[in-house]
Write a protein that holds these residues in place. Sequence first.
Motif, PDB file in Angstrom:
ATOM      1  N   GLY A 144     -11.114  13.287   0.158  1.00 63.98           N
ATOM      2  CA  GLY A 144     -11.048  14.715  -0.082  1.00 63.98           C
ATOM      3  C   GLY A 144      -9.697  15.305   0.309  1.00 63.98           C
ATOM      4  N   ALA A 145      -9.088  14.783   1.345  1.00 65.66           N
ATOM      5  CA  ALA A 145      -7.838  15.361   1.832  1.00 65.66           C
ATOM      6  C   ALA A 145      -6.616  14.816   1.098  1.00 65.66           C
ATOM      7  CB  ALA A 145      -7.690  15.127   3.326  1.00 65.66           C
ATOM      8  N   ALA A 146      -6.763  13.699   0.391  1.00 71.60           N
ATOM      9  CA  ALA A 146      -5.693  13.131  -0.443  1.00 71.60           C
ATOM     10  C   ALA A 146      -4.426  12.813   0.335  1.00 71.60           C
ATOM     11  CB  ALA A 146      -5.378  14.062  -1.629  1.00 71.60           C
ATOM     12  N   PHE A 147      -4.605  12.368   1.588  1.00 73.84           N
ATOM     13  CA  PHE A 147      -3.431  11.971   2.372  1.00 73.84           C
ATOM     14  C   PHE A 147      -3.055  10.530   2.005  1.00 73.84           C
ATOM     15  CE2 PHE A 147      -1.016  10.692   6.087  1.00 73.84           C
ATOM     16  CZ  PHE A 147      -0.227  11.820   6.301  1.00 73.84           C
ATOM     17  N   PRO A 148      -1.761  10.258   1.780  1.00 75.15           N
ATOM     18  CA  PRO A 148      -1.381   8.898   1.354  1.00 75.15           C
ATOM     19  C   PRO A 148      -1.780   7.838   2.394  1.00 75.15           C
ATOM     20  CG  PRO A 148       0.419  10.449   1.017  1.00 75.15           C
ATOM     21  CD  PRO A 148      -0.626  11.181   1.812  1.00 75.15           C
ATOM     22  N   ALA A 149      -2.514   6.834   1.939  1.00 73.04           N
ATOM     23  CA  ALA A 149      -3.074   5.841   2.862  1.00 73.04           C
ATOM     24  C   ALA A 149      -1.979   5.052   3.581  1.00 73.04           C
ATOM     25  CB  ALA A 149      -4.013   4.898   2.104  1.00 73.04           C
ATOM     26  N   ILE A 160     -10.549   2.237   0.311  1.00 74.30           N
ATOM     27  CA  ILE A 160     -10.536   0.838   0.748  1.00 74.30           C
ATOM     28  C   ILE A 160     -10.919  -0.103  -0.401  1.00 74.30           C
ATOM     29  CG2 ILE A 160     -11.589  -0.829   2.347  1.00 74.30           C
ATOM     30  CD1 ILE A 160      -9.633   1.053   3.726  1.00 74.30           C
ATOM     31  N   SER A 161     -11.785   0.369  -1.304  1.00 74.55           N
ATOM     32  CA  SER A 161     -12.191  -0.467  -2.438  1.00 74.55           C
ATOM     33  C   SER A 161     -11.037  -0.746  -3.392  1.00 74.55           C
ATOM     34  CB  SER A 161     -13.348   0.198  -3.210  1.00 74.55           C
ATOM     35  OG  SER A 161     -14.502   0.262  -2.401  1.00 74.55           O
ATOM     36  N   ASN A 162     -10.000   0.075  -3.345  1.00 80.92           N
ATOM     37  CA  ASN A 162      -8.816  -0.143  -4.180  1.00 80.92           C
ATOM     38  C   ASN A 162      -7.865  -1.188  -3.603  1.00 80.92           C
ATOM     39  OD1 ASN A 162      -8.471   1.643  -6.618  1.00 80.92           O
ATOM     40  ND2 ASN A 162      -8.974   3.236  -5.146  1.00 80.92           N
ATOM     41  N   ILE A 163      -7.990  -1.491  -2.326  1.00 81.46           N
ATOM     42  CA  ILE A 163      -6.988  -2.332  -1.653  1.00 81.46           C
ATOM     43  C   ILE A 163      -6.895  -3.742  -2.240  1.00 81.46           C
ATOM     44  CG2 ILE A 163      -6.261  -3.300   0.587  1.00 81.46           C
ATOM     45  CD1 ILE A 163      -5.799  -0.225   0.228  1.00 81.46           C
ATOM     46  N   PRO A 164      -8.017  -4.414  -2.556  1.00 86.99           N
ATOM     47  CA  PRO A 164      -7.861  -5.762  -3.132  1.00 86.99           C
ATOM     48  C   PRO A 164      -7.009  -5.755  -4.403  1.00 86.99           C
ATOM     49  CG  PRO A 164     -10.134  -5.423  -2.457  1.00 86.99           C
ATOM     50  CD  PRO A 164      -9.439  -4.090  -2.320  1.00 86.99           C
ATOM     51  N   TRP A 165      -7.225  -4.787  -5.279  1.00 87.76           N
ATOM     52  CA  TRP A 165      -6.452  -4.723  -6.529  1.00 87.76           C
ATOM     53  C   TRP A 165      -4.980  -4.480  -6.222  1.00 87.76           C
ATOM     54  CZ3 TRP A 165      -3.107  -2.152  -9.640  1.00 87.76           C
ATOM     55  CH2 TRP A 165      -3.106  -2.472 -11.023  1.00 87.76           C
ATOM     56  N   ILE A 166      -4.713  -3.575  -5.292  1.00 93.63           N
ATOM     57  CA  ILE A 166      -3.322  -3.252  -4.959  1.00 93.63           C
ATOM     58  C   ILE A 166      -2.605  -4.475  -4.384  1.00 93.63           C
ATOM     59  CG2 ILE A 166      -1.875  -1.915  -3.358  1.00 93.63           C
ATOM     60  CD1 ILE A 166      -3.897   0.428  -3.778  1.00 93.63           C
ATOM     61  N   VAL A 167      -3.280  -5.204  -3.498  1.00 93.39           N
ATOM     62  CA  VAL A 167      -2.647  -6.385  -2.902  1.00 93.39           C
ATOM     63  C   VAL A 167      -2.469  -7.479  -3.956  1.00 93.39           C
ATOM     64  CG1 VAL A 167      -2.901  -8.201  -1.151  1.00 93.39           C
ATOM     65  CG2 VAL A 167      -3.491  -5.830  -0.584  1.00 93.39           C
ATOM     66  N   TYR A 186       0.127  -0.399  -9.345  1.00 94.54           N
ATOM     67  CA  TYR A 186      -0.851   0.678  -9.126  1.00 94.54           C
ATOM     68  C   TYR A 186      -0.199   2.033  -9.364  1.00 94.54           C
ATOM     69  CZ  TYR A 186      -4.715   3.299  -7.131  1.00 94.54           C
ATOM     70  OH  TYR A 186      -5.761   4.170  -6.973  1.00 94.54           O
ATOM     71  N   ALA A 187       1.018   2.184  -8.843  1.00 96.63           N
ATOM     72  CA  ALA A 187       1.712   3.468  -8.947  1.00 96.63           C
ATOM     73  C   ALA A 187       2.066   3.806 -10.391  1.00 96.63           C
ATOM     74  CB  ALA A 187       2.967   3.467  -8.073  1.00 96.63           C
ATOM     75  N   ALA A 188       2.050   2.780 -11.254  1.00 90.83           N
ATOM     76  CA  ALA A 188       2.387   3.020 -12.662  1.00 90.83           C
ATOM     77  C   ALA A 188       1.212   3.602 -13.443  1.00 90.83           C
ATOM     78  CB  ALA A 188       2.839   1.714 -13.312  1.00 90.83           C
ATOM     79  N   ILE A 189       0.024   3.566 -12.851  1.00 89.74           N
ATOM     80  CA  ILE A 189      -1.164   4.109 -13.526  1.00 89.74           C
ATOM     81  C   ILE A 189      -1.302   5.577 -13.164  1.00 89.74           C
ATOM     82  CG2 ILE A 189      -3.685   3.918 -13.735  1.00 89.74           C
ATOM     83  CD1 ILE A 189      -3.356   0.994 -12.749  1.00 89.74           C
ATOM     84  N   GLY A 190      -1.749   6.375 -14.111  1.00 85.95           N
ATOM     85  CA  GLY A 190      -2.036   7.766 -13.797  1.00 85.95           C
ATOM     86  C   GLY A 190      -0.859   8.684 -14.004  1.00 85.95           C
ATOM     87  N   VAL A 207       0.844  -1.206   0.000  1.00 85.43           N
ATOM     88  CA  VAL A 207       0.000   0.000   0.000  1.00 85.43           C
ATOM     89  C   VAL A 207       0.874   1.249   0.000  1.00 85.43           C
ATOM     90  CG1 VAL A 207      -1.761   1.285   1.302  1.00 85.43           C
ATOM     91  CG2 VAL A 207      -1.948  -1.197   1.072  1.00 85.43           C
ATOM     92  N   LYS A 208       1.998   1.182   0.702  1.00 80.09           N
ATOM     93  CA  LYS A 208       2.939   2.312   0.661  1.00 80.09           C
ATOM     94  C   LYS A 208       3.517   2.472  -0.746  1.00 80.09           C
ATOM     95  CE  LYS A 208       4.497   3.025   5.394  1.00 80.09           C
ATOM     96  NZ  LYS A 208       5.463   2.692   6.450  1.00 80.09           N
ATOM     97  N   ALA A 209       3.878   1.348  -1.371  1.00 77.89           N
ATOM     98  CA  ALA A 209       4.449   1.412  -2.719  1.00 77.89           C
ATOM     99  C   ALA A 209       3.420   1.951  -3.719  1.00 77.89           C
ATOM    100  CB  ALA A 209       4.930   0.037  -3.157  1.00 77.89           C
ATOM    101  N   ALA A 210       2.147   1.619  -3.482  1.00 77.04           N
ATOM    102  CA  ALA A 210       1.091   2.097  -4.383  1.00 77.04           C
ATOM    103  C   ALA A 210       0.967   3.611  -4.322  1.00 77.04           C
ATOM    104  CB  ALA A 210      -0.239   1.444  -4.021  1.00 77.04           C
ATOM    105  N   ASN A 211       1.294   4.170  -3.159  1.00 79.28           N
ATOM    106  CA  ASN A 211       1.233   5.625  -2.986  1.00 79.28           C
ATOM    107  C   ASN A 211      -0.154   6.177  -3.287  1.00 79.28           C
ATOM    108  OD1 ASN A 211       2.290   8.094  -2.296  1.00 79.28           O
ATOM    109  ND2 ASN A 211       2.971   8.592  -4.381  1.00 79.28           N
ATOM    110  N   ILE A 212      -1.179   5.421  -2.909  1.00 73.93           N
ATOM    111  CA  ILE A 212      -2.552   5.875  -3.155  1.00 73.93           C
ATOM    112  C   ILE A 212      -2.905   6.977  -2.166  1.00 73.93           C
ATOM    113  CG2 ILE A 212      -3.452   3.929  -1.772  1.00 73.93           C
ATOM    114  CD1 ILE A 212      -6.030   4.129  -3.397  1.00 73.93           C
ATOM    115  N   GLN A 213      -3.403   8.084  -2.712  1.00 77.68           N
ATOM    116  CA  GLN A 213      -3.851   9.190  -1.874  1.00 77.68           C
ATOM    117  C   GLN A 213      -5.300   8.941  -1.484  1.00 77.68           C
ATOM    118  OE1 GLN A 213      -3.121  12.253  -4.733  1.00 77.68           O
ATOM    119  NE2 GLN A 213      -0.955  12.478  -4.219  1.00 77.68           N
ATOM    120  N   GLY A 214      -5.632   9.273  -0.234  1.00 81.39           N
ATOM    121  CA  GLY A 214      -6.992   9.041   0.257  1.00 81.39           C
ATOM    122  C   GLY A 214      -8.008   9.708  -0.653  1.00 81.39           C
TER     123      GLY A 214
END
Lengths: 431, 213
Positions: free
Chosen positions: A59-64, A214-221, A228-232, A49-56
């Motif tokens: 609204g606040a976009a804090f890295p999960a 949280i809905s993104n977590i299954p895909w990331i794992v 994940y980090a390669a998208i966007g 999840v850290k490697a994915a660097n997904i921002q919350g």
Amino acid sequence: MSFPLILTERMTAHPADSHRLDRYEATGGYETLREALGAMKPEDILEQVKAANIQGRGGAAFPAGIKWGFLAPAEPRYLVINGDESEPGTFKDRQLLERDPHQLLEGAILTSFCIGANHAFIYIRGEYPKPARRVQQAVEAAYAKGYLGQNILGSGFDLDVTVHLGGGAYICGEETALLNSLEGQRGEPRLKPPFPAVEGLYAKPTIVNNVETISNIPWIVANGGDAYAAIGDVDSVGTRMFSLSGHLKKPGNYEVPMGLTWRELIYEVGGGIRDDRELKCWVPGGASAPWFVAEHLDTKVTKDDCARAGSMLGSGAVIVMDDTTNVVAAAHRIVKFFAHESCGQCTPCREGTTWLERILWRLLNGAGRPSDIDLLLDICDGISPGLAWPPRMTTICPLGPSAVSPITSIMTHFRDEVEAMIPGLQEVAHA
Amino acid sequence: MSAASVIADWSAPNQERARRLLETYPEERSAVMPLLYLASLEHGYLTSAGMTQVAQLTGLTSAQVQSVASFYTMFKRDHVGRYLISVCTSISCYLLGADDVLAAVETETTARDGTTSVDGAFTVEHVECIGACGGAPAVQVNYELVEGVLPEKATALCKWLRETSPDVVMTDAMQKSFGGVRSFDWGIGEEQGAVAPVPAFGPYGSTGGESAR
């Protein structure tokens, strides 16, 4: 345009029954959980999840991953999923809750395993009874199949999930207000620190994350954080759900990779302006966000690009207004919302939002006074000194400064239209 | 006082639901909001007696429970009509004509915004954003959603409610008859809905219709 889908792939391929457990399992659902509980340690999930660097995505976009890393060692710990989606213009979590509740649950179980929580709460706004029913059915089905409860899939890990309905209060989307509400109290935000990861629900270490996060977590794992980090885009990775509404040909929720331009999002994804009219302005990230106008069309849809242009992606809600729009009336509607939803704790917000609404109302009704423009800006300055972006705060939470955004927006981009509503003002100015 | 004696006047299923809700949370106080919904369902709206019962169940004072109840708009502390019509007038619905929808609802129900019709059939309220912005303008009946409701459809919806007086109002059925553009594809429908002006959710006892458990 076609994009890879992470969150909405199942509901797009199987629109009839993507919410059902049999469909979820038939499309690979809970396989990631089975493998993770057998082969991964909690810290392995955190690493992904850290490697994915997904921002919350609330609204606040804090890295999960960073948020999860702040968790204090005390026990018990809790996971609280924020489904109190109430920011005007936002309806993405409603779709994720209603159309793919098992995806959320699998994410909740993986996250709870990672952070060491044995009880997770899904707080859904009270105005979403159907999404709540769908999630509750999913929870019951998951218990029946051994995905929830004691000794999940023979792993020794236990988890209970409780679905909790709110009572109609926007402020409960603020994470500490949500925790107070979940504790059976008035939904008033708490002073931070302490942050929830240290003292959250019942003063225990708690992770609060948005439904989409949280809905993104299954895909990331399943696919790894690097994938994940390669998208966007470089500063905002992954895909994101955008809720498009207002004067568009094709309003709706769209999952797109981060990093499109606003022109692409509005004219290609959203189909352009109704009746091929002219675009006047749009709210880029929920009612709290300062508005954008035509000059921002080629700005990239990322956290940093929007911040540099003086606004934010917020909750991903894009509200588009065409050239028929009375922008003072539109700003009044948004300010009225914040005046209604102010929890009342902090004076600048409680009094300021109320007065902003009243003054805009008298402008709309032909009773504006020449001094009202300065008065509006003075009240805004009292709530958020200097009218800076990001806003300076005089309040516990950002609700008060949010009510300032529509007013600074119309003063910056449409001051002529505001002045034209005040009897006698333009004649005086041009005399 | 034991929980059972506090709510002896509640239906047996709702007494059982209250007991389960109190066990669900690590601390009983967390059950306050769910219990306030149950009490509203039992008494038709959230009465003073209902709030006192919830206080006794959770070990709080009546004043503490009233302070919580008064914070949230969905706990109705006054009489509510059989059908609560909530018309969203926030920004996205406003841009697509929500004020005309509200006017149509007021006319057909004879209840002004914030009031209940004389016959007790309808309470009308304007509400802030209900998360249906892609299907604006949107309306809820007893919190069951209908999207893409133009004024004439809103009028027809209110007429239908008065004439057929359904015991259960269902979002999917209403959308089919009175709705238009939706925020997203709803998929297969459910034949469930609300039995009262309380959000219809199984653990809170407010769901009616097929497979309501």
